[in-house]
Design a protein around this motif. Structure first.
Motif, PDB file in Angstrom:
ATOM      1  N   ARG A 154       0.835  -1.199   0.000  1.00  0.00           N
ATOM      2  CA  ARG A 154       0.000   0.000   0.000  1.00  0.00           C
ATOM      3  C   ARG A 154       0.870   1.249   0.000  1.00  0.00           C
ATOM      4  NH1 ARG A 154      -4.609   0.121   4.326  1.00  0.00           N
ATOM      5  NH2 ARG A 154      -5.190   1.795   2.930  1.00  0.00           N
ATOM      6  N   ASP A 155       0.425   2.265  -0.688  1.00  0.00           N
ATOM      7  CA  ASP A 155       1.092   3.562  -0.705  1.00  0.00           C
ATOM      8  C   ASP A 155       0.241   4.556   0.070  1.00  0.00           C
ATOM      9  OD1 ASP A 155       3.253   2.758  -2.209  1.00  0.00           O
ATOM     10  OD2 ASP A 155       2.272   3.219  -4.111  1.00  0.00           O
ATOM     11  N   PHE A 156       0.830   5.182   1.063  1.00  0.00           N
ATOM     12  CA  PHE A 156       0.115   6.155   1.886  1.00  0.00           C
ATOM     13  C   PHE A 156       0.447   7.571   1.421  1.00  0.00           C
ATOM     14  CE2 PHE A 156       0.244   2.340   4.378  1.00  0.00           C
ATOM     15  CZ  PHE A 156      -0.960   2.328   5.060  1.00  0.00           C
ATOM     16  N   GLY A 157      -0.586   8.405   1.377  1.00  0.00           N
ATOM     17  CA  GLY A 157      -0.370   9.795   0.985  1.00  0.00           C
ATOM     18  C   GLY A 157       0.164  10.651   2.104  1.00  0.00           C
ATOM     19  N   LEU A 158       0.007  10.188   3.353  1.00  0.00           N
ATOM     20  CA  LEU A 158       0.456  10.938   4.523  1.00  0.00           C
ATOM     21  C   LEU A 158       0.872   9.954   5.594  1.00  0.00           C
ATOM     22  CD1 LEU A 158       0.680  13.461   6.411  1.00  0.00           C
ATOM     23  CD2 LEU A 158      -1.767  13.148   6.911  1.00  0.00           C
ATOM     24  N   ALA A 159       2.009  10.225   6.224  1.00  0.00           N
ATOM     25  CA  ALA A 159       2.426   9.531   7.434  1.00  0.00           C
ATOM     26  C   ALA A 159       2.756  10.587   8.472  1.00  0.00           C
ATOM     27  CB  ALA A 159       3.644   8.643   7.175  1.00  0.00           C
ATOM     28  N   ASN A 174       3.847  23.619  20.020  1.00  0.00           N
ATOM     29  CA  ASN A 174       3.602  22.556  19.042  1.00  0.00           C
ATOM     30  C   ASN A 174       4.557  22.806  17.883  1.00  0.00           C
ATOM     31  OD1 ASN A 174      -0.002  21.816  19.163  1.00  0.00           O
ATOM     32  ND2 ASN A 174       1.576  21.617  20.707  1.00  0.00           N
ATOM     33  N   ASP A 175       5.629  22.014  17.785  1.00  0.00           N
ATOM     34  CA  ASP A 175       6.626  22.176  16.748  1.00  0.00           C
ATOM     35  C   ASP A 175       6.443  21.097  15.689  1.00  0.00           C
ATOM     36  OD1 ASP A 175       7.623  24.338  18.050  1.00  0.00           O
ATOM     37  OD2 ASP A 175       9.629  23.516  18.397  1.00  0.00           O
ATOM     38  N   LEU A 176       6.329  21.529  14.440  1.00  0.00           N
ATOM     39  CA  LEU A 176       5.982  20.654  13.328  1.00  0.00           C
ATOM     40  C   LEU A 176       7.083  20.654  12.273  1.00  0.00           C
ATOM     41  CD1 LEU A 176       3.957  19.114  11.431  1.00  0.00           C
ATOM     42  CD2 LEU A 176       3.035  21.373  10.822  1.00  0.00           C
ATOM     43  N   PHE A 177       7.457  19.445  11.832  1.00  0.00           N
ATOM     44  CA  PHE A 177       8.407  19.279  10.729  1.00  0.00           C
ATOM     45  C   PHE A 177       7.692  18.559   9.591  1.00  0.00           C
ATOM     46  CE2 PHE A 177      11.482  16.582   8.463  1.00  0.00           C
ATOM     47  CZ  PHE A 177      12.354  17.563   8.005  1.00  0.00           C
ATOM     48  N   LEU A 178       7.833  19.097   8.384  1.00  0.00           N
ATOM     49  CA  LEU A 178       7.177  18.541   7.204  1.00  0.00           C
ATOM     50  C   LEU A 178       8.216  18.219   6.124  1.00  0.00           C
ATOM     51  CD1 LEU A 178       4.242  21.107   6.982  1.00  0.00           C
ATOM     52  CD2 LEU A 178       3.977  18.677   7.532  1.00  0.00           C
ATOM     53  N   ALA A 179       7.963  17.136   5.418  1.00  0.00           N
ATOM     54  CA  ALA A 179       8.790  16.763   4.274  1.00  0.00           C
ATOM     55  C   ALA A 179       7.955  15.896   3.362  1.00  0.00           C
ATOM     56  CB  ALA A 179      10.037  16.011   4.726  1.00  0.00           C
ATOM     57  N   ARG A 180       8.378  15.763   2.111  1.00  0.00           N
ATOM     58  CA  ARG A 180       7.686  14.859   1.199  1.00  0.00           C
ATOM     59  C   ARG A 180       8.690  14.073   0.380  1.00  0.00           C
ATOM     60  NH1 ARG A 180       3.597  17.029  -0.709  1.00  0.00           N
ATOM     61  NH2 ARG A 180       3.713  19.208  -0.144  1.00  0.00           N
ATOM     62  N   THR A 181       8.282  12.884  -0.028  1.00  0.00           N
ATOM     63  CA  THR A 181       9.166  12.043  -0.823  1.00  0.00           C
ATOM     64  C   THR A 181       9.375  12.677  -2.204  1.00  0.00           C
ATOM     65  OG1 THR A 181       7.263  10.734  -1.542  1.00  0.00           O
ATOM     66  CG2 THR A 181       8.517   9.909   0.334  1.00  0.00           C
ATOM     67  N   ARG A 182      10.551  12.475  -2.729  1.00  0.00           N
ATOM     68  CA  ARG A 182      10.880  13.055  -4.037  1.00  0.00           C
ATOM     69  C   ARG A 182      10.119  12.332  -5.136  1.00  0.00           C
ATOM     70  NH1 ARG A 182      15.136  16.541  -3.952  1.00  0.00           N
ATOM     71  NH2 ARG A 182      16.428  16.491  -2.070  1.00  0.00           N
ATOM     72  N   HIS A 208       9.783   5.813   4.121  1.00  0.00           N
ATOM     73  CA  HIS A 208       9.880   6.027   2.683  1.00  0.00           C
ATOM     74  C   HIS A 208       9.193   4.893   1.935  1.00  0.00           C
ATOM     75  CE1 HIS A 208      11.735   6.285  -1.338  1.00  0.00           C
ATOM     76  NE2 HIS A 208      11.739   7.581  -1.098  1.00  0.00           N
ATOM     77  N   GLU A 209       9.347   3.681   2.437  1.00  0.00           N
ATOM     78  CA  GLU A 209       8.691   2.526   1.823  1.00  0.00           C
ATOM     79  C   GLU A 209       7.173   2.649   1.886  1.00  0.00           C
ATOM     80  OE1 GLU A 209       8.269  -2.328   2.566  1.00  0.00           O
ATOM     81  OE2 GLU A 209       9.585  -1.113   3.821  1.00  0.00           O
ATOM     82  N   ALA A 210       6.659   3.229   2.967  1.00  0.00           N
ATOM     83  CA  ALA A 210       5.209   3.324   3.163  1.00  0.00           C
ATOM     84  C   ALA A 210       4.572   4.437   2.337  1.00  0.00           C
ATOM     85  CB  ALA A 210       4.890   3.542   4.641  1.00  0.00           C
ATOM     86  N   LEU A 211       5.325   5.496   2.048  1.00  0.00           N
ATOM     87  CA  LEU A 211       4.738   6.665   1.391  1.00  0.00           C
ATOM     88  C   LEU A 211       4.716   6.515  -0.127  1.00  0.00           C
ATOM     89  CD1 LEU A 211       6.321   9.561   3.476  1.00  0.00           C
ATOM     90  CD2 LEU A 211       3.873   9.035   3.297  1.00  0.00           C
ATOM     91  N   ALA A 212       3.657   7.030  -0.731  1.00  0.00           N
ATOM     92  CA  ALA A 212       3.575   7.134  -2.187  1.00  0.00           C
ATOM     93  C   ALA A 212       4.562   8.186  -2.679  1.00  0.00           C
ATOM     94  CB  ALA A 212       2.154   7.518  -2.594  1.00  0.00           C
TER      95      ALA A 212
END
Length: 280
Positions: free
Chosen positions: A114-119, A272-280, A138-142
């Protein structure tokens, strides 16, 4: 290697944890979903170390709204069965995304194609294995999927109260209490937590190289705890759970005495400190 023994002491007081731990601001949830755009990228989301659902509940509700009525699912991985029991209770029969709870370590869980759009991980990423967590997420994310890691550290606003409570902590060998840090010692940059464990993930993420569009956001609010609520919060922390029972009880009793001598309760600032990133 992550200390799995210390990371799984919370289930001893799952109900106290659920009642006393602070929540995450709605603005953080909205920021994550705006970044992830789950309605256009697929509805499946993954939560790592869901606990009793402090973040699960608002995210499930928001994901349901973002999907525009389409079926959406939030898979929650939680290593402690006692915490998962409360998590199930808190998420059943609620509107929003359908919540599925998997009891087990994140390191042992697999997306099974399965590919997840958000983790996302709410004050839990630092309990995962640093040697494997970036590979696993990385394996879990689309492709283009979003990763959101966030924490809610606190600091005490009153220097005199901070000093008096620090003396109690030293006598009993307590480490990591929220009142052990002055709110004024927090920097302006998200992830700058003076005196707290170095958990901020940005450097690791940059070294990994498979993620892009890195962002960091901070939210803050002043709040006050009554004595009983604050003692409940302390009793749910790993720094107290690992103490022998008699020493933990003595530390909490002396903390209550100090709080009552200062008018009862404690003024805190919640970050509330938030870090965001997305797969390339």
């Amino acid at each position: 290697m992550v200390d799995t023994g210390r990371s799984r002491v919370f289930g001893e007081v799952a109900e106290v944890y659920d009642a006393a731990r602070p929540a995450y601001t709605d603005a953080l949830v909205a920021e994550v979903l705006a970044y992830a755009a789950p309605g256009g990228r697929g509805c499946a989301a993954l939560e790592i170390g869901a606990g009793t659902g402090k973040a699960t509940v608002p995210f499930a509700e928001a994901l349901g709204r973002a999907s525009g009525g389409a079926a959406t699912e939030l898979v929650c991985v939680e290593p402690d069965a006692r915490m998962a029991q409360v998590l199930r209770r808190n998420t059943e029969n609620r509107p929003g995304a359908r919540v599925r709870v998997h009891v087990g370590a994140f390191e042992d869980w697999r997306p099974d194609g399965r590919d997840f759009g958000l983790a996302f991980a709410a004050t839990s990423w630092h309990w995962t294995d640093p040697r494997r967590r970036w590979d696993l997420v990385h394996e879990a994310l689309a492709p283009g999927g979003a990763l959101a890691l966030f924490w809610n550290p606190q600091g005490v606003r009153d220097p005199a109260l901070h000093s008096a409570l620090a003396a109690v902590d030293r006598r009993h060998g307590v480490t990591g209490a929220p009142h052990g840090v002055l709110a004024s010692s927090f920097g302006e940059v998200p992830g700058h937590w003076a005196g707290l464990p170095a958990a901020w993930p940005e450097d690791e993420c940059r070294r990994d190289g498979r993620f892009t569009d890195l962002r960091a956001v901070r939210y803050r609010q002043d709040l006050s705890y009554g004595t009983d609520r604050y003692l409940g919060c302390l009793a749910s922390l790993s720094g107290y759970r690992v103490l022998p029972a008699a020493r933990r009880a003595a530390a909490l009793a002396e903390t209550a005495e100090v709080l009552d001598a200062h008018g009862g309760g404690i003024p805190m600032t919640l970050f509330n400190d938030l870090f965001l990133a997305r797969t390339r």
